[in-house]
Structures are given as structure tokens and as C-alpha cells.
Design a protein around this motif. Structure first.
Motif, short mmCIF file in Angstrom:
data_model
loop_
_atom_site.label_atom_id
_atom_site.label_comp_id
_atom_site.label_asym_id
_atom_site.label_seq_id
_atom_site.Cartn_x
_atom_site.Cartn_y
_atom_site.Cartn_z
N GLY A 173 -38.13 101.25 42.77
CA GLY A 173 -39.48 100.82 43.08
C GLY A 173 -39.50 99.82 44.21
N GLY A 174 -38.61 98.81 44.14
CA GLY A 174 -38.54 97.81 45.21
C GLY A 174 -38.14 98.43 46.54
N PHE A 175 -37.22 99.40 46.50
CA PHE A 175 -36.77 100.05 47.73
C PHE A 175 -37.93 100.82 48.38
CE2 PHE A 175 -34.68 103.60 50.01
CZ PHE A 175 -33.89 102.86 50.88
N VAL A 176 -38.69 101.54 47.57
CA VAL A 176 -39.84 102.30 48.10
C VAL A 176 -40.91 101.34 48.63
CG1 VAL A 176 -41.72 103.87 47.48
CG2 VAL A 176 -39.40 104.31 46.65
N ILE A 177 -41.13 100.22 47.94
CA ILE A 177 -42.08 99.22 48.45
C ILE A 177 -41.64 98.72 49.82
CG2 ILE A 177 -42.94 96.85 48.11
CD1 ILE A 177 -42.82 97.41 45.07
N MET A 178 -40.36 98.41 49.96
CA MET A 178 -39.84 97.94 51.25
C MET A 178 -40.07 98.98 52.35
SD MET A 178 -35.98 96.67 52.20
CE MET A 178 -35.33 98.35 52.08
N LEU A 179 -39.82 100.26 52.03
CA LEU A 179 -40.06 101.32 53.01
C LEU A 179 -41.54 101.37 53.39
CD1 LEU A 179 -37.88 104.28 51.65
CD2 LEU A 179 -37.36 102.69 53.52
N GLY A 180 -42.42 101.13 52.41
CA GLY A 180 -43.85 101.12 52.71
C GLY A 180 -44.24 100.03 53.69
N HIS A 181 -43.70 98.84 53.49
CA HIS A 181 -44.00 97.74 54.41
C HIS A 181 -43.40 98.00 55.80
CE1 HIS A 181 -46.00 95.15 51.57
NE2 HIS A 181 -44.99 95.21 50.73
N ILE A 182 -42.21 98.59 55.82
CA ILE A 182 -41.61 98.94 57.11
C ILE A 182 -42.47 99.96 57.84
CG2 ILE A 182 -39.65 100.12 58.19
CD1 ILE A 182 -37.86 98.85 56.03
N GLY A 216 -53.35 86.16 65.99
CA GLY A 216 -53.33 86.70 67.34
C GLY A 216 -53.14 88.21 67.36
N ASP A 217 -53.62 88.87 66.30
CA ASP A 217 -53.56 90.33 66.19
C ASP A 217 -52.14 90.86 66.13
OD1 ASP A 217 -56.35 90.23 66.41
OD2 ASP A 217 -56.28 90.47 68.59
N ARG A 218 -51.21 90.04 65.62
CA ARG A 218 -49.82 90.49 65.45
C ARG A 218 -49.65 91.04 64.03
NH1 ARG A 218 -46.83 85.04 67.20
NH2 ARG A 218 -48.24 84.34 65.54
N TRP A 219 -50.50 92.01 63.69
CA TRP A 219 -50.54 92.51 62.32
C TRP A 219 -49.19 93.04 61.85
CZ3 TRP A 219 -55.01 90.84 60.71
CH2 TRP A 219 -56.10 90.82 61.59
N HIS A 220 -48.55 93.79 62.72
CA HIS A 220 -47.32 94.45 62.30
C HIS A 220 -46.19 93.45 62.08
CE1 HIS A 220 -49.19 98.32 62.78
NE2 HIS A 220 -49.62 97.96 63.97
N LEU A 221 -46.29 92.28 62.73
CA LEU A 221 -45.33 91.22 62.45
C LEU A 221 -45.53 90.69 61.03
CD1 LEU A 221 -43.03 89.68 63.78
CD2 LEU A 221 -44.70 87.99 64.59
N GLY A 222 -46.80 90.59 60.63
CA GLY A 222 -47.10 90.17 59.26
C GLY A 222 -46.61 91.20 58.26
N PHE A 223 -46.83 92.49 58.54
CA PHE A 223 -46.34 93.53 57.64
C PHE A 223 -44.82 93.52 57.59
CE2 PHE A 223 -50.36 95.94 59.08
CZ PHE A 223 -51.11 95.33 58.08
N GLY A 224 -44.19 93.23 58.72
CA GLY A 224 -42.72 93.14 58.75
C GLY A 224 -42.21 92.01 57.87
N ALA A 225 -42.93 90.89 57.85
CA ALA A 225 -42.54 89.77 56.99
C ALA A 225 -42.60 90.18 55.53
CB ALA A 225 -43.45 88.57 57.24
N ALA A 226 -43.60 90.98 55.17
CA ALA A 226 -43.69 91.47 53.79
C ALA A 226 -42.49 92.36 53.47
CB ALA A 226 -45.00 92.24 53.59
N ALA A 227 -42.05 93.17 54.43
CA ALA A 227 -40.87 94.02 54.23
C ALA A 227 -39.63 93.17 54.03
CB ALA A 227 -40.69 94.96 55.42
N VAL A 228 -39.49 92.11 54.82
CA VAL A 228 -38.35 91.21 54.69
C VAL A 228 -38.36 90.54 53.31
CG1 VAL A 228 -37.30 89.08 55.54
CG2 VAL A 228 -38.09 90.82 57.15
N GLY A 229 -39.55 90.16 52.86
CA GLY A 229 -39.66 89.55 51.53
C GLY A 229 -39.16 90.49 50.45
N MET A 230 -39.54 91.76 50.52
CA MET A 230 -39.08 92.72 49.52
C MET A 230 -37.59 92.95 49.64
SD MET A 230 -40.24 94.43 46.90
CE MET A 230 -38.74 94.03 46.02
N ALA A 231 -37.06 92.92 50.86
CA ALA A 231 -35.61 93.07 51.06
C ALA A 231 -34.87 91.90 50.41
CB ALA A 231 -35.29 93.14 52.55
N PHE A 232 -35.39 90.69 50.54
CA PHE A 232 -34.79 89.53 49.87
C PHE A 232 -34.79 89.74 48.35
CE2 PHE A 232 -35.80 86.33 53.46
CZ PHE A 232 -34.61 86.66 54.10
N GLY A 233 -35.91 90.28 47.84
CA GLY A 233 -36.00 90.52 46.41
C GLY A 233 -34.96 91.52 45.93
N LEU A 234 -34.77 92.60 46.71
CA LEU A 234 -33.76 93.60 46.33
C LEU A 234 -32.35 93.02 46.38
CD1 LEU A 234 -35.08 96.81 48.14
CD2 LEU A 234 -34.87 96.45 45.68
N ALA A 235 -32.09 92.19 47.40
CA ALA A 235 -30.78 91.56 47.51
C ALA A 235 -30.52 90.65 46.30
CB ALA A 235 -30.67 90.77 48.81
#
Length: 486
Positions: A89-98, A172-191
Motif C-alpha cells: 500500500g505504501g509503495f503504491v501511494i509513493m508511486l501515486g505521488h511520483i 509560486g505555482d511549484r505544485w509538482h515540487l509539493g507533490f514530490g515532497a509528499a512522495a519523499v515523505g512516503m518513501a521515508f515511511g517505507l524505509a
């Protein structure tokens, strides 16, 4: 207790604490910017949806997150086991944020990302709680309850920091940077989960019942039927995001109606007392759905208000619109011990229906405050402290309904449905989120102050009605008044 402990609890709780905190960081981080991203123009690297459609999408997204907890628990019990369900589940969530972080103008990766996050959360969320409970031996109820309190803190820590960090990165409309941070958060959780897996002592490694063939048949037929229906709809040229949110909302509304009809109209060897208690529970379910309909407008309607109509500064420091989403978890962390002590002190003098009624009236009053703030703002702006006040009031309502609702659900569940009823409670959140998302359409015919007042009136009237019938419901629930021993 021998060995390493986590605040006096099994060290496996530390593993699950960290995993949940980072998963919630990813979830609340995305939620804090999703509506504003959807409504931002293509020139601002957004999808260019109307605010009403963006609110509907966020509502349906949240609704499906809660709805898929039911099949997620089933898959863990019969296919993967809780431990592997959490990992995948966490892995699929991370893929979603990526997927959402891919910096392209096509909306395909956005919708794919949201779908992956929904699927992944359905696998992870219900099974994390199951694993926390299994850390403790039978009969160790006091430490189990304390362990869940610590676990609850992890949720709110992630929810508090995520909007601040992700909102700042996405500025500053850097939406995908924010989404990337969410992906990193989930990666930390999986680790964290993989690193601390040895401390889980084999919990959840195997499914309780193995039913692979049934799973693939149900999954395949459901996916095929959905694909055929969407394909046929698209072929007519009438399929739009807005209409799809309406269709999904209708399906979500049908689910609890069908489920309660199945329980109450079938035999299932229910006793007469169990049927009466379930009839009482239906009213509590409806009350909860009304509550969540308003409460979960925070990441859509209230977020737009923060962006467009508030002076975004606290104590002289500038903040992002998303930062206002951190007010709620902050207040929850402050007031959880206060309300826990309050319910113990009040004992049975205050019934569950009365607590629900109080929560409805409180959530309604929070939108009365929003109506005043919207009227004062007009086309301009008001202090962000108005939103601070709104979230403070709402937390009083949440702490009167959410933990109480979980408790009463397990208490009123018929013996034949004990394992399923917590999933039914989450359906109340699903219904509330879906309907709340659709209320944005009222903005086409109502001013903002009137919009807030209409929803406030619905909640307050429902709360008063519940107060009037609280005594009757208490009898149906067999929740008797007993003197408090001091």
C-alpha cells in the motif's frame, strides 16, 4: 517487560508510529494543495477546473479513500496479510505521488496519481491499526489503549507539519515540487517500515483466510465492468470530470443504504435487541455523515477562502494558504487529553446521542462564524484569525464525535458483523466527503455568507433533532444511565 521499549510499549510501535507519521505527511501534504492546484489556470501550471468542480473532486477523492478501506481489510485478511498489505500500500501511494510530481501539462499523470493513492491507502490505512492492536497480548487492554493514543499522535504530527512544508514548497505555482515532497515523505515511511520490520515479531505476516481465486474474480469483474461503463459513457461524448464526480457520489450514497438494508432485512441470526440497536445506529450514522459533510470542507472551500479572502500572516510572519490546514491537527493534539478526561469525568451522564448532537451544533456554529467572516471580507480580505477560530470550534465537535463514534460502532455491532462494522463507520466519512464536495454547486446560486449559513442551519437543525430524540435512542442502544462513582 523485557527488551527495548517505546515509551513503555513494544518497540514495534515505534516502527508503526514512524510509518504512519510519514504516510499521513504525504496524505495531508497532498490534500493541503490539491484543490488550489486543480483550480489554478494552465498558465499557473494547474488543471484549470472551476472551484466548484475542484471541490467536488477533492470530496470524491476523500470519499473513495475511506470507502476502499473495506476491500483493503478484506485483501489483508484473505490474500496478503496485514504486513505485506501495509508495505505494498505504501509503495503504491509513493508511486501515486511520483506520478503527480511529473512536470508535464497533461492531466493524465494527475488522475493516475490520485487513483494509485486511493488504491494504496485502501491497503495501508486499515491494516496499520490492526497491526498496532496485535502488538499487545490478549487482556492487556489498558496498554493497548495507551498505545493507540500514541499512534494517534503520529497521525496528527504528520498532519501538522505536512501543510507547512508542502505549502511552502508549492508556493509560486511549484505544485509538482509539493507533490514530490509528499512522495519523499512516503518513501521515508517505507524505509522506516522496512528498517524496523524485525521488531514487529511476525505480526500480520500471513492472511487469516486464503481466498486468492475469489479475489481475482471479484477484482477482474469489477475492473472490467467499470472500464466498460466508463468507455460507453465516454463514447457518448458526455463524460466530464464534473459529471463523473456526481456519478461516483451517487454510488457512494447507495453503498450504506444497501448495506443497512442487507443487515436489517436479512436474517443473519440477529436477535431482536441487535436489530433495535442497529436501527439506532443508522441515525448516528446519518448524523456523522452530516458532520463530516461540513468538517471535511477544510481542504477545499475553506482553503479557497484562506487563499482569496484572508490576510495570510500569523504573528507578523507570512504563511501560505495551505498552512491553514495545520490549525486543525495542532488543536487536536492540544485538546485530546482534555476531552479524554472530560468524558471520564462525565461518565454515563452524557449519552452518545447527546455527544453527537453537541458535535452537530458545534460544527454548525463554526459555519455561522464562517458566514460572518465571509460577509466582512466581501470582495476583500479579513484576518486569518477568523479561520483559526473556526478550526478551534470544529475540533471541539470532532473530539465529541469521532472517537465516540468508533467506540459506539464496536458496541452496537451485531455479533455476525463485528469484523465489518468499523468499515461501516468509515463509510459515514465517505458519504460526508462526497456530499460535501457536491455542495460547492450551491455557490452558483448563493453568496458565500448564505452558503455557509445554509450548511450551518442543516447541521444545527439535525443536532437539535438528535437532542430531542436522544432519550429514545439511548433506550434503543441499551445505553443506561448509571451514577458516577467518585
Amino acid at each position: 517487560m523485557s527488551g527495548r521499549t517505546f515509551f513503555g510499549h513494544p518497540w514495534g510501535l515505534a516502527t508503526l508510529f514512524g510509518t504512519e507519521m510519514w504516510e499521513r505527511f504525504s496524505w495531508y501534504g497532498l490534500r493541503a494543495i490539491l484543490a488550489t492546484f486543480l483550480a489554478a489556470s494552465p498558465a499557473q501550471h494547474g488543471l484549470g477546473l472551476s472551484q466548484e468542480t475542484a471541490q467536488a473532486v477533492v470530496g470524491v477523492y476523500g470519499a473513495l479513500i475511506y470507502l476502499v478501506a473495506l476491500p483493503g481489510g478484506w485483501i489483508a485478511d484473505r490474500i496478503l496479510g496485514a504486513r505485506r498489505s501495509v508495505f505494498w500500500g505504501g509503495f503504491v501511494i509513493m508511486l501515486g505521488h511520483i506520478s503527480m510530481a511529473v512536470p508535464v501539462s497533461s492531466p493524465f499523470f494527475v488522475w493516475l496519481g490520485l487513483l494509485l493513492i486511493i488504491v494504496g491507502t485502501g491497503l495501508l490505512k486499515p491494516n496499520m491499526s490492526v497491526m498496532v492492536g496485535r502488538l499487545y497480548p490478549e487482556g492487556d487492554d489498558a496498554r493497548r489503549d495507551a498505545g493507540f493514543s500514541l499512534f494517534y499522535m503520529s497521525i496528527n504530527l504528520g498532519a501538522f507539519f505536512a501543510p507547512i512544508v508542502v505549502g511552502w514548497l508549492a508556493d509560486g505555482d511549484r505544485w509538482h515540487l509539493g507533490f514530490g515532497a509528499a512522495a519523499v515523505g512516503m518513501a521515508f515511511g517505507l524505509a522506516q517500515y522496512l528498517r524496523g520490520g524485525r521488531h514487529l515479531r511476525g505480526i500480520g505476516e500471513r492472511p487469516v483466510h486464503v481466498q486468492h481465486r475469489l479475489f481475482w474474480w471479484v477484482t477482474g469483474s469489477t475492473a472490467a465492468a467499470t472500464a466498460i461503463a466508463l468507455g460507453a459513457w465516454a463514447a457518448t461524448g458526455t463524460l466530464t470530470v464534473d459529471r463523473l464526480t456526481v456519478a461516483v457520489t451517487v454510488v457512494i450514497l447507495v453503498v450504506p443504504v444497501a448495506y443497512f438494508a442487507y443487515i436489517l432485512l436479512g436474517s443473519h441470526d440477529l436477535t431482536e435487541d441487535e436489530r433495535i440497536r442497529m436501527k439506532a445506529y443508522v441515525w448516528l450514522f446519518v448524523a456523522a455523515a452530516v458532520f463530516w459533510m461540513i468538517y471535511d470542507l477544510a481542504p477545499s472551500k475553506l482553503l479557497f477562502f484562506a487563499r482569496d479572502h484572508t490576510e495570510l500572516s500569523l504573528f507578523g510572519l507570512p504563511i501560505q494558504p495551505a498552512t491553514t490546514q495545520s490549525f486543525n491537527p495542532l488543536f487536536i493534539m492540544i485538546f485530546v487529553p482534555v476531552f479524554a478526561a472530560l468524558w471520564v469525568r462525565l461518565g454515563t451522564r452524557v449519552s452518545t446521542p447527546q455527544k453527537f448532537a453537541f458535535a452537530l451544533i458545534v460544527i454548525g456554529l463554526s459555519f455561522v462564524v464562517m458566514a460572518v467572516a465571509a460577509a466582512l471580507a466581501g470582495p476583500g480580505r479579513v484576518s486569518v484569525w477568523w479561520l483559526v477560530l473556526v478550526y478551534l470550534i470544529q475540533v471541539f465537535g470532532e473530539l465529541s464525535l469521532s472517537p465516540v463514534g468508533l467506540s459506539v460502532t464496536t458496541k452496537l455491532a451485531p455479533e455476525a458483523f463485528k469484523g465489518q462494522m468499523l468499515g461501516v463507520w468509515f463509510i459515514s466519512l465517505s458519504v460526508g466527503d462526497a456530499v460535501g464536495g457536491q455542495t460547492g454547486r450551491l455557490g452558483r446560486v448563493l453568496s458565500d455568507p448564505m452558503y455557509y449559513l445554509v450548511l450551518a442551519a442543516m447541521a444545527i437543525v439535525a443536532g437539535i433533532a438528535l437532542f430531542m430524540f436522544a432519550r429514545r435512542l439511548r433506550v434503543m442502544m441499551a445505553e443506561h444511565h448509571e451514577p458516577v462513582i467518585r
